[in-house]
Design a protein around this motif. Structure first.
Motif, PDB file in Angstrom:
ATOM      1  N   TYR A 339       0.825  -1.210   0.000  1.00  0.00           N
ATOM      2  CA  TYR A 339       0.000   0.000   0.000  1.00  0.00           C
ATOM      3  C   TYR A 339       0.862   1.264   0.000  1.00  0.00           C
ATOM      4  O   TYR A 339       0.370   2.345   0.307  1.00  0.00           O
ATOM      5  CB  TYR A 339      -0.971  -0.041   1.183  1.00  0.00           C
ATOM      6  N   ARG A 340       2.110   1.101  -0.388  1.00  0.00           N
ATOM      7  CA  ARG A 340       3.016   2.237  -0.582  1.00  0.00           C
ATOM      8  C   ARG A 340       3.292   2.399  -2.069  1.00  0.00           C
ATOM      9  O   ARG A 340       3.637   1.446  -2.753  1.00  0.00           O
ATOM     10  CB  ARG A 340       4.331   2.015   0.169  1.00  0.00           C
ATOM     11  N   PHE A 341       3.104   3.604  -2.592  1.00  0.00           N
ATOM     12  CA  PHE A 341       3.396   3.912  -3.990  1.00  0.00           C
ATOM     13  C   PHE A 341       4.887   4.157  -4.115  1.00  0.00           C
ATOM     14  O   PHE A 341       5.430   5.073  -3.504  1.00  0.00           O
ATOM     15  CB  PHE A 341       2.595   5.149  -4.423  1.00  0.00           C
ATOM     16  N   ASP A 342       5.576   3.316  -4.888  1.00  0.00           N
ATOM     17  CA  ASP A 342       7.035   3.335  -4.951  1.00  0.00           C
ATOM     18  C   ASP A 342       7.478   3.123  -6.386  1.00  0.00           C
ATOM     19  O   ASP A 342       7.436   2.012  -6.917  1.00  0.00           O
ATOM     20  CB  ASP A 342       7.594   2.227  -4.053  1.00  0.00           C
ATOM     21  N   ILE A 343       7.925   4.200  -7.063  1.00  0.00           N
ATOM     22  CA  ILE A 343       8.264   4.094  -8.488  1.00  0.00           C
ATOM     23  C   ILE A 343       9.571   3.342  -8.724  1.00  0.00           C
ATOM     24  O   ILE A 343       9.924   3.070  -9.887  1.00  0.00           O
ATOM     25  CB  ILE A 343       8.343   5.481  -9.163  1.00  0.00           C
ATOM     26  N   GLY A 344      10.271   2.958  -7.668  1.00  0.00           N
ATOM     27  CA  GLY A 344      11.466   2.151  -7.810  1.00  0.00           C
ATOM     28  C   GLY A 344      11.246   0.694  -7.443  1.00  0.00           C
ATOM     29  O   GLY A 344      12.196  -0.073  -7.346  1.00  0.00           O
ATOM     30  N   ARG A 345      10.001   0.288  -7.283  1.00  0.00           N
ATOM     31  CA  ARG A 345       9.672  -1.064  -6.818  1.00  0.00           C
ATOM     32  C   ARG A 345      10.176  -2.115  -7.813  1.00  0.00           C
ATOM     33  O   ARG A 345       9.759  -2.138  -8.984  1.00  0.00           O
ATOM     34  CB  ARG A 345       8.164  -1.191  -6.635  1.00  0.00           C
ATOM     35  N   ASP A 346      11.018  -3.017  -7.342  1.00  0.00           N
ATOM     36  CA  ASP A 346      11.594  -4.037  -8.215  1.00  0.00           C
ATOM     37  C   ASP A 346      10.551  -5.004  -8.762  1.00  0.00           C
ATOM     38  O   ASP A 346      10.669  -5.482  -9.888  1.00  0.00           O
ATOM     39  CB  ASP A 346      12.677  -4.830  -7.466  1.00  0.00           C
ATOM     40  N   SER A 347       9.535  -5.310  -7.964  1.00  0.00           N
ATOM     41  CA  SER A 347       8.541  -6.314  -8.361  1.00  0.00           C
ATOM     42  C   SER A 347       7.354  -5.732  -9.104  1.00  0.00           C
ATOM     43  O   SER A 347       6.423  -6.471  -9.446  1.00  0.00           O
ATOM     44  CB  SER A 347       8.037  -7.060  -7.118  1.00  0.00           C
ATOM     45  N   ALA A 348       7.369  -4.425  -9.389  1.00  0.00           N
ATOM     46  CA  ALA A 348       6.179  -3.783  -9.963  1.00  0.00           C
ATOM     47  C   ALA A 348       5.709  -4.454 -11.243  1.00  0.00           C
ATOM     48  O   ALA A 348       4.512  -4.568 -11.507  1.00  0.00           O
ATOM     49  CB  ALA A 348       6.454  -2.299 -10.211  1.00  0.00           C
ATOM     50  N   ARG A 349       6.661  -4.911 -12.081  1.00  0.00           N
ATOM     51  CA  ARG A 349       6.296  -5.482 -13.377  1.00  0.00           C
ATOM     52  C   ARG A 349       5.525  -6.802 -13.240  1.00  0.00           C
ATOM     53  O   ARG A 349       4.971  -7.304 -14.217  1.00  0.00           O
ATOM     54  CB  ARG A 349       7.540  -5.685 -14.233  1.00  0.00           C
ATOM     55  N   MET A 350       5.458  -7.355 -12.048  1.00  0.00           N
ATOM     56  CA  MET A 350       4.733  -8.603 -11.843  1.00  0.00           C
ATOM     57  C   MET A 350       3.231  -8.382 -11.649  1.00  0.00           C
ATOM     58  O   MET A 350       2.480  -9.332 -11.371  1.00  0.00           O
ATOM     59  CB  MET A 350       5.323  -9.345 -10.645  1.00  0.00           C
ATOM     60  N   HIS A 351       2.779  -7.159 -11.792  1.00  0.00           N
ATOM     61  CA  HIS A 351       1.356  -6.859 -11.623  1.00  0.00           C
ATOM     62  C   HIS A 351       0.507  -7.643 -12.625  1.00  0.00           C
ATOM     63  O   HIS A 351       1.003  -8.125 -13.648  1.00  0.00           O
ATOM     64  CB  HIS A 351       1.108  -5.351 -11.776  1.00  0.00           C
ATOM     65  N   VAL A 352      -0.787  -7.745 -12.313  1.00  0.00           N
ATOM     66  CA  VAL A 352      -1.728  -8.434 -13.197  1.00  0.00           C
ATOM     67  C   VAL A 352      -2.731  -7.458 -13.801  1.00  0.00           C
ATOM     68  O   VAL A 352      -3.861  -7.839 -14.135  1.00  0.00           O
ATOM     69  CB  VAL A 352      -2.454  -9.574 -12.443  1.00  0.00           C
ATOM     70  N   SER A 353      -2.329  -6.221 -13.969  1.00  0.00           N
ATOM     71  CA  SER A 353      -3.230  -5.210 -14.511  1.00  0.00           C
ATOM     72  C   SER A 353      -3.606  -5.472 -15.964  1.00  0.00           C
ATOM     73  O   SER A 353      -4.624  -4.962 -16.444  1.00  0.00           O
ATOM     74  CB  SER A 353      -2.599  -3.821 -14.380  1.00  0.00           C
ATOM     75  N   PHE A 354      -2.799  -6.251 -16.673  1.00  0.00           N
ATOM     76  CA  PHE A 354      -3.127  -6.637 -18.047  1.00  0.00           C
ATOM     77  C   PHE A 354      -3.682  -8.058 -18.118  1.00  0.00           C
ATOM     78  O   PHE A 354      -3.776  -8.642 -19.191  1.00  0.00           O
ATOM     79  CB  PHE A 354      -1.888  -6.549 -18.941  1.00  0.00           C
ATOM     80  N   GLY A 355      -4.045  -8.626 -16.971  1.00  0.00           N
ATOM     81  CA  GLY A 355      -4.440 -10.020 -16.959  1.00  0.00           C
ATOM     82  C   GLY A 355      -3.200 -10.903 -16.943  1.00  0.00           C
ATOM     83  O   GLY A 355      -2.104 -10.482 -16.594  1.00  0.00           O
ATOM     84  N   HIS A 356      -3.396 -12.145 -17.394  1.00  0.00           N
ATOM     85  CA  HIS A 356      -2.286 -13.100 -17.373  1.00  0.00           C
ATOM     86  C   HIS A 356      -2.572 -14.205 -18.374  1.00  0.00           C
ATOM     87  O   HIS A 356      -3.722 -14.590 -18.585  1.00  0.00           O
ATOM     88  CB  HIS A 356      -2.117 -13.692 -15.969  1.00  0.00           C
ATOM     89  N   ALA A 357      -1.533 -14.690 -19.008  1.00  0.00           N
ATOM     90  CA  ALA A 357      -1.576 -15.881 -19.853  1.00  0.00           C
ATOM     91  C   ALA A 357      -2.523 -15.698 -21.042  1.00  0.00           C
ATOM     92  O   ALA A 357      -2.401 -14.716 -21.784  1.00  0.00           O
ATOM     93  CB  ALA A 357      -1.948 -17.109 -19.013  1.00  0.00           C
ATOM     94  N   THR A 358      -3.484 -16.582 -21.194  1.00  0.00           N
ATOM     95  CA  THR A 358      -4.312 -16.642 -22.400  1.00  0.00           C
ATOM     96  C   THR A 358      -4.930 -15.305 -22.763  1.00  0.00           C
ATOM     97  O   THR A 358      -4.914 -14.893 -23.929  1.00  0.00           O
ATOM     98  CB  THR A 358      -5.433 -17.687 -22.217  1.00  0.00           C
ATOM     99  N   HIS A 359      -5.477 -14.606 -21.787  1.00  0.00           N
ATOM    100  CA  HIS A 359      -6.173 -13.358 -22.067  1.00  0.00           C
ATOM    101  C   HIS A 359      -5.363 -12.129 -21.658  1.00  0.00           C
ATOM    102  O   HIS A 359      -5.940 -11.070 -21.376  1.00  0.00           O
ATOM    103  CB  HIS A 359      -7.539 -13.358 -21.383  1.00  0.00           C
ATOM    104  N   PHE A 360      -4.049 -12.261 -21.656  1.00  0.00           N
ATOM    105  CA  PHE A 360      -3.202 -11.096 -21.419  1.00  0.00           C
ATOM    106  C   PHE A 360      -3.533 -10.034 -22.466  1.00  0.00           C
ATOM    107  O   PHE A 360      -3.671 -10.323 -23.652  1.00  0.00           O
ATOM    108  CB  PHE A 360      -1.730 -11.507 -21.523  1.00  0.00           C
ATOM    109  N   CYS A 361      -3.674  -8.800 -22.032  1.00  0.00           N
ATOM    110  CA  CYS A 361      -4.165  -7.712 -22.890  1.00  0.00           C
ATOM    111  C   CYS A 361      -3.317  -7.556 -24.151  1.00  0.00           C
ATOM    112  O   CYS A 361      -2.091  -7.382 -24.072  1.00  0.00           O
ATOM    113  CB  CYS A 361      -4.171  -6.404 -22.099  1.00  0.00           C
ATOM    114  N   VAL A 362      -3.966  -7.595 -25.314  1.00  0.00           N
ATOM    115  CA  VAL A 362      -3.235  -7.467 -26.580  1.00  0.00           C
ATOM    116  C   VAL A 362      -2.665  -6.062 -26.761  1.00  0.00           C
ATOM    117  O   VAL A 362      -1.733  -5.863 -27.541  1.00  0.00           O
ATOM    118  CB  VAL A 362      -4.126  -7.828 -27.784  1.00  0.00           C
TER     119      VAL A 362
END
Length: 411
Positions: A339-362
Motif C-alpha cells: 500500500y506504498r506507492f514506490d516508483i522504484g519497486r523491483d517487483s512492480a512489473r509482476m502486476h496483473v493489470s493486463f491479466g495473465h496468460a491466455t487473455h493477457f491484454c493485446v
C-alpha cells in the motif's frame, strides 16, 4: 515476504462489496482480510449472483492461466447473466463473442490476428509518433492553474493513438471516444445504454470504413484485419467487427485509466514525483508501478469447467470465480509494503493489470509505451503536480476510471 503483522480478526469480516465502486477507494482492510483468512471467498452480489472471490496473486494467475479449468466463455462481469456472452443478439453483426469471451484453441487463432498488427517491433516504431502526439497535447495544457487531467490529456492521448492505429479520421475521434467509454462500462455502469444499442451504432460507422478500406487499402489496423485470414479464410463480417472493437477497448481504456490513476498517485505522493523528475530514467519502473497501483480494470470473471481445488477450496463445475486484480496487485507475498506507492519497486512489473496468460491484454505494449513516454515528458516539463479539488470517479465498479481529476501542473 509479508511485511505487515496480521491485525485482522478472522471472525469479523469487513464489508466486502466488489460490485460497488466505493469498495475500491479504501480497500486495504478488506483485501488483507480476504488474503489472510478467505482467499477463495463465497460471496453473493447485490443482484443475487453467487460467486467466489479470489484475491491472492498466485491464485489469480492460476485461474487466468488454466482455461481448461476456468472458462471465459460465460462472461467476465459480476452481474453478467450466465450464458449471456454467447446469446444471439437481434443485430446479426453482433453474432460472435468478443475475444475475451472465447477459450482456446479458438481464442488463440483469433488473438494471433490482432497480435500480428501489434507486434513489439511495430509498437517500437510508433514511439516517435506517440511522443510527437503527446508533446502536441501537453503544449496546449496550461501550467500553474487548475485543469482537468482527464479531459486535458488522460483521455485524448490514448484515444488519438488508437484512432491513428485504426485509421479513424481525426474529426471522428470524439465519436470514437464516446463509443469506447460506453462499450467498456456498459455491463455494469448505472444508466448505461444496452450493449446491443451501442454496438449497432458503432458497427454502422465501421461498416462504412471497412468498405472504404476494401476499395482502397491503407496502412492501418482496419485494413490489416479486413484482409486477414483465419485458417485460409477471411474473417466473417461479425468477427471483423468484434476484433476492431477489441482493439479499440484494449488500446484506449486501460491507458486512459492508468494515466489518470498515475496522476492522482503522484499528487498524493509528491516525493515520488520528485524522484521521477530528478531521474527520468525511472520512467520504465514508474510505468509498472503506476499500472500496479491504479489497476485500470479491477476484476475479471471465469466459470469453473470441472471440479477443481483452489487454495484448499473445492470448486464445482459451473461455479463463478471473480478474480480481484486490485487485490492481487496488493498481495504482500509479491509486493512488499503493497500500500506504498514506490516508483522504484523491483517487483512492480509482476502486476496483473493486463491479466495473465491466455487473455493477457493485446494492447499491453502500446499502453506501456504511452504511459512511459508521458512520464518522461512530465519529468522534462513539470517540477511537480498537485491536487486542485475532489476527484470524480467512474460509476463502474469494474473500471478504475475517472470522470474529472482537478490538478495543477507546476512548471
Amino acid at each position: 515476504m509479508t511485511t505487515t503483522a496480521d491485525t485482522t480478526d478472522p471472525a469479523i469480516p469487513p464489508v466486502i462489496e466488489p460490485d460497488r465502486p466505493a469498495f475500491y477507494w479504501n480497500p486495504e482492510t478488506a483485501f488483507r482480510w480476504l488474503q489472510r483468512h478467505s482467499p477463495v471467498h463465497p460471496w453473493v452480489s447485490s443482484k443475487g449472483r453467487p460467486m467466489h472471490l479470489v484475491s491472492r496473486w498466485a491464485d489469480v494467475r492460476r485461474v487466468s492461466g488454466t482455461p481448461a479449468d476456468f472458462s471465459s466463455a460465460h462472461g467476465h462481469m459480476i452481474d453478467e447473466s450466465p450464458g449471456s456472452a454467447g446469446g444471439r443478439p437481434a443485430d446479426s453483426r453482433q453474432d460472435t463473442p468478443l475475444l475475451h469471451n472465447i477459450d482456446p484453441p479458438e481464442h488463440d487463432k483469433h488473438r494471433k490476428l490482432i497480435s500480428r498488427s501489434l507486434t513489439a517491433r511495430r509498437i517500437q516504431r510508433l514511439e516517435p509518433a506517440v511522443r510527437s502526439l503527446i508533446r502536441e497535447v501537453l503544449d496546449g495544457v496550461p501550467v500553474e492553474r487548475e485543469i482537468d487531467a482527464v479531459s486535458a490529456f488522460a483521455a485524448p492521448i490514448p484515444l488519438r493513438v488508437i484512432a491513428e492505429l485504426l485509421g479513424v479520421p481525426l474529426a471522428d475521434v470524439p465519436l470514437l471516444g464516446r463509443w469506447s467509454d460506453e462499450l467498456a462500462a456498459v455491463s455494469d455502469a448505472v444508466g448505461a445504454r444496452s450493449r446491443q444499442e451501442v454496438l449497432s451504432e458503432f458497427f454502422d460507422y465501421l461498416d462504412v470504413l471497412i468498405a472504404e478500406r476494401r476499395r482502397a487499402p491503407r496502412d492501418d489496423l482496419i485494413t490489416s484485419l479486413a484482409f486477414a485470414e483465419l485458417d485460409g479464410q477471411r474473417l466473417s463480417h461479425p468477427e471483423l467487427l468484434m476484433h476492431i472493437w477489441t482493439a479499440l477497448v484494449a488500446g484506449n481504456d486501460t491507458t486512459r485509466n492508468a494515466i489518470a490513476g498515475g496522476v492522482e498517485a503522484f499528487t498524493a505522493h509528491p516525493a515520488e514525483y520528485r524522484r521521477l523528475s530528478e531521474n527520468p530514467g525511472r520512467a520504465d519502473t514508474a510505468t509498472e508501478e503506476v499500472l500496479r497501483w491504479s489497476t485500470p480494470a479491477r476484476y475479471g470473471g471465469r466459470t469453473t469447467v470441472r471440479s477443481v481445488e483452489l487454495a484448499g477450496h473445492r470448486l464445482r463445475p459451473g461455479d463463478y470465480v471473480l478474480m480481484l486484480y486490485s487485490a492481487a496487485n496488493r498481495d504482500p507475498e509479491v509486493f512488499p509494503d503493497p500500500y506504498r506507492f514506490d516508483i522504484g519497486r523491483d517487483s512492480a512489473r509482476m502486476h496483473v493489470s493486463f491479466g495473465h496468460a491466455t487473455h493477457f491484454c493485446v494492447g499491453a505494449q502500446l499502453a506501456r509505451l504511452e504511459v512511459r513516454v508521458l512520464l518522461e515528458e512530465f519529468a522534462a516539463r513539470y517540477r511537480g503536480m498537485s491536487s486542485a479539488g475532489p476527484v470524480h470517479r467512474s460509476p463502474s465498479p469494474m473500471l478504475n476510471g475517472y470522470e474529472r481529476l482537478p490538478v495543477v501542473l507546476h512548471g
